[in-house]
Design a protein around this motif. Structure first.
Motif, PDB file in Angstrom:
ATOM      1  N   GLU A  67      -1.373  -2.761  -4.231  1.00 37.38           N
ATOM      2  CA  GLU A  67      -0.887  -3.805  -5.130  1.00 37.38           C
ATOM      3  C   GLU A  67      -0.939  -5.137  -4.410  1.00 37.38           C
ATOM      4  O   GLU A  67      -0.459  -5.266  -3.288  1.00 37.38           O
ATOM      5  CB  GLU A  67       0.563  -3.538  -5.559  1.00 37.38           C
ATOM      6  N   ILE A  68      -1.526  -6.120  -5.069  1.00 37.03           N
ATOM      7  CA  ILE A  68      -1.548  -7.486  -4.559  1.00 37.03           C
ATOM      8  C   ILE A  68      -0.816  -8.326  -5.594  1.00 37.03           C
ATOM      9  O   ILE A  68      -1.246  -8.418  -6.743  1.00 37.03           O
ATOM     10  CB  ILE A  68      -2.985  -8.004  -4.363  1.00 37.03           C
ATOM     11  N   GLU A  69       0.298  -8.911  -5.187  1.00 34.23           N
ATOM     12  CA  GLU A  69       1.119  -9.678  -6.118  1.00 34.23           C
ATOM     13  C   GLU A  69       1.187 -11.123  -5.655  1.00 34.23           C
ATOM     14  O   GLU A  69       1.489 -11.407  -4.493  1.00 34.23           O
ATOM     15  CB  GLU A  69       2.527  -9.076  -6.151  1.00 34.23           C
ATOM     16  N   LEU A  70       0.877 -12.050  -6.544  1.00 34.63           N
ATOM     17  CA  LEU A  70       0.977 -13.478  -6.273  1.00 34.63           C
ATOM     18  C   LEU A  70       2.016 -14.052  -7.219  1.00 34.63           C
ATOM     19  O   LEU A  70       2.011 -13.754  -8.411  1.00 34.63           O
ATOM     20  CB  LEU A  70      -0.369 -14.168  -6.502  1.00 34.63           C
ATOM     21  N   THR A  71       2.908 -14.866  -6.686  1.00 36.59           N
ATOM     22  CA  THR A  71       3.994 -15.416  -7.485  1.00 36.59           C
ATOM     23  C   THR A  71       4.082 -16.913  -7.271  1.00 36.59           C
ATOM     24  O   THR A  71       3.915 -17.390  -6.147  1.00 36.59           O
ATOM     25  CB  THR A  71       5.340 -14.776  -7.058  1.00 36.59           C
ATOM     26  N   TRP A  72       4.345 -17.662  -8.362  1.00 31.41           N
ATOM     27  CA  TRP A  72       4.581 -19.097  -8.268  1.00 31.41           C
ATOM     28  C   TRP A  72       5.410 -19.530  -9.462  1.00 31.41           C
ATOM     29  O   TRP A  72       5.439 -18.856 -10.481  1.00 31.41           O
ATOM     30  CB  TRP A  72       3.278 -19.886  -8.162  1.00 31.41           C
ATOM     31  N   PRO A  73       6.103 -20.668  -9.339  1.00 30.31           N
ATOM     32  CA  PRO A  73       6.948 -21.128 -10.444  1.00 30.31           C
ATOM     33  C   PRO A  73       6.102 -21.672 -11.594  1.00 30.31           C
ATOM     34  O   PRO A  73       4.966 -22.114 -11.390  1.00 30.31           O
ATOM     35  CB  PRO A  73       7.789 -22.242  -9.820  1.00 30.31           C
ATOM     36  N   THR A  74       6.666 -21.643 -12.791  1.00 28.63           N
ATOM     37  CA  THR A  74       5.955 -22.159 -13.960  1.00 28.63           C
ATOM     38  C   THR A  74       6.039 -23.677 -14.051  1.00 28.63           C
ATOM     39  O   THR A  74       5.272 -24.298 -14.768  1.00 28.63           O
ATOM     40  CB  THR A  74       6.512 -21.559 -15.265  1.00 28.63           C
TER      41      THR A  74
ATOM     42  N   VAL B  88       0.869  -1.180   0.000  1.00 28.56           N
ATOM     43  CA  VAL B  88       0.000   0.000   0.000  1.00 28.56           C
ATOM     44  C   VAL B  88       0.901   1.223   0.000  1.00 28.56           C
ATOM     45  O   VAL B  88       1.811   1.331   0.810  1.00 28.56           O
ATOM     46  CB  VAL B  88      -0.922   0.028   1.243  1.00 28.56           C
ATOM     47  N   GLU B  89       0.621   2.133  -0.927  1.00 28.82           N
ATOM     48  CA  GLU B  89       1.421   3.346  -1.037  1.00 28.82           C
ATOM     49  C   GLU B  89       0.471   4.550  -1.147  1.00 28.82           C
ATOM     50  O   GLU B  89      -0.463   4.532  -1.934  1.00 28.82           O
ATOM     51  CB  GLU B  89       2.295   3.263  -2.292  1.00 28.82           C
ATOM     52  N   ILE B  90       0.703   5.545  -0.307  1.00 24.72           N
ATOM     53  CA  ILE B  90      -0.096   6.775  -0.362  1.00 24.72           C
ATOM     54  C   ILE B  90       0.846   7.892  -0.786  1.00 24.72           C
ATOM     55  O   ILE B  90       1.845   8.157  -0.119  1.00 24.72           O
ATOM     56  CB  ILE B  90      -0.726   7.089   1.006  1.00 24.72           C
ATOM     57  N   ASP B  91       0.512   8.500  -1.928  1.00 21.28           N
ATOM     58  CA  ASP B  91       1.388   9.530  -2.477  1.00 21.28           C
ATOM     59  C   ASP B  91       0.570  10.460  -3.368  1.00 21.28           C
ATOM     60  O   ASP B  91      -0.267  10.011  -4.139  1.00 21.28           O
ATOM     61  CB  ASP B  91       2.511   8.863  -3.293  1.00 21.28           C
ATOM     62  N   ASN B  92       0.806  11.739  -3.247  1.00 20.67           N
ATOM     63  CA  ASN B  92       0.134  12.753  -4.087  1.00 20.67           C
ATOM     64  C   ASN B  92      -1.385  12.621  -4.071  1.00 20.67           C
ATOM     65  O   ASN B  92      -2.044  12.750  -5.103  1.00 20.67           O
ATOM     66  CB  ASN B  92       0.644  12.684  -5.533  1.00 20.67           C
ATOM     67  N   GLY B  93      -1.938  12.364  -2.895  1.00 20.99           N
ATOM     68  CA  GLY B  93      -3.397  12.317  -2.758  1.00 20.99           C
ATOM     69  C   GLY B  93      -4.036  11.068  -3.344  1.00 20.99           C
ATOM     70  O   GLY B  93      -5.252  11.025  -3.511  1.00 20.99           O
ATOM     71  N   GLU B  94      -3.242  10.019  -3.656  1.00 19.84           N
ATOM     72  CA  GLU B  94      -3.797   8.766  -4.178  1.00 19.84           C
ATOM     73  C   GLU B  94      -3.311   7.595  -3.328  1.00 19.84           C
ATOM     74  O   GLU B  94      -2.214   7.622  -2.778  1.00 19.84           O
ATOM     75  CB  GLU B  94      -3.350   8.509  -5.624  1.00 19.84           C
TER      76      GLU B  94
END
Length: 111
Positions: free
Chosen positions: A67-74, A57-63
């Protein structure tokens, strides 16, 4: 180098965003070969049982940016093979044989 990259940016209503997350959650819950409906098409993914996740979670310039990132091997992870049954039987047999020999020696000494 990236094998494949799909990126989609568009404005959504709160309900449309919820529907998109619900569809993603259903695909994750199903696992295996899952399909996710994204306009203009369908994204097919193989989803394993174990994933890595990152939430930012990032709060910057009034916004607020979430981001939700899911990672797994191929490829599927290699699992360790359990010992074979033959190895267990052999160990059990040799222990029994040793005990039998010790018993016979003791019996011989007493006579």
């Amino acid at each position: 180098m990236t094998d494949l990259k799909f990126e989609q940016k568009r404005s959504l209503s709160r309900l449309e965003a919820a529907d998109q997350l619900t569809a993603l959650a259903a695909a994750l819950r199903k696992g295996g070969d899952a399909e996710l409906e994204l306009s203009p098409g369908t994204l097919s993914l193989r989803i394993p049982d174990d994933l890595r996740s990152e939430i930012e979670v990032e709060i910057d310039n009034g916004e607020i940016e979430l981001e939700i990132e899911l990672t797994w091997p191929t490829t599927a992870p290699k699992r360790k093979k359990p010992p074979t049954k033959a190895a267990r039987t052999t160990t059990g047999t040799s222990t029994s044989t040793s005990k039998t020999r010790n018993t016979k020696r003791s019996a011989t000494k007493k006579s």
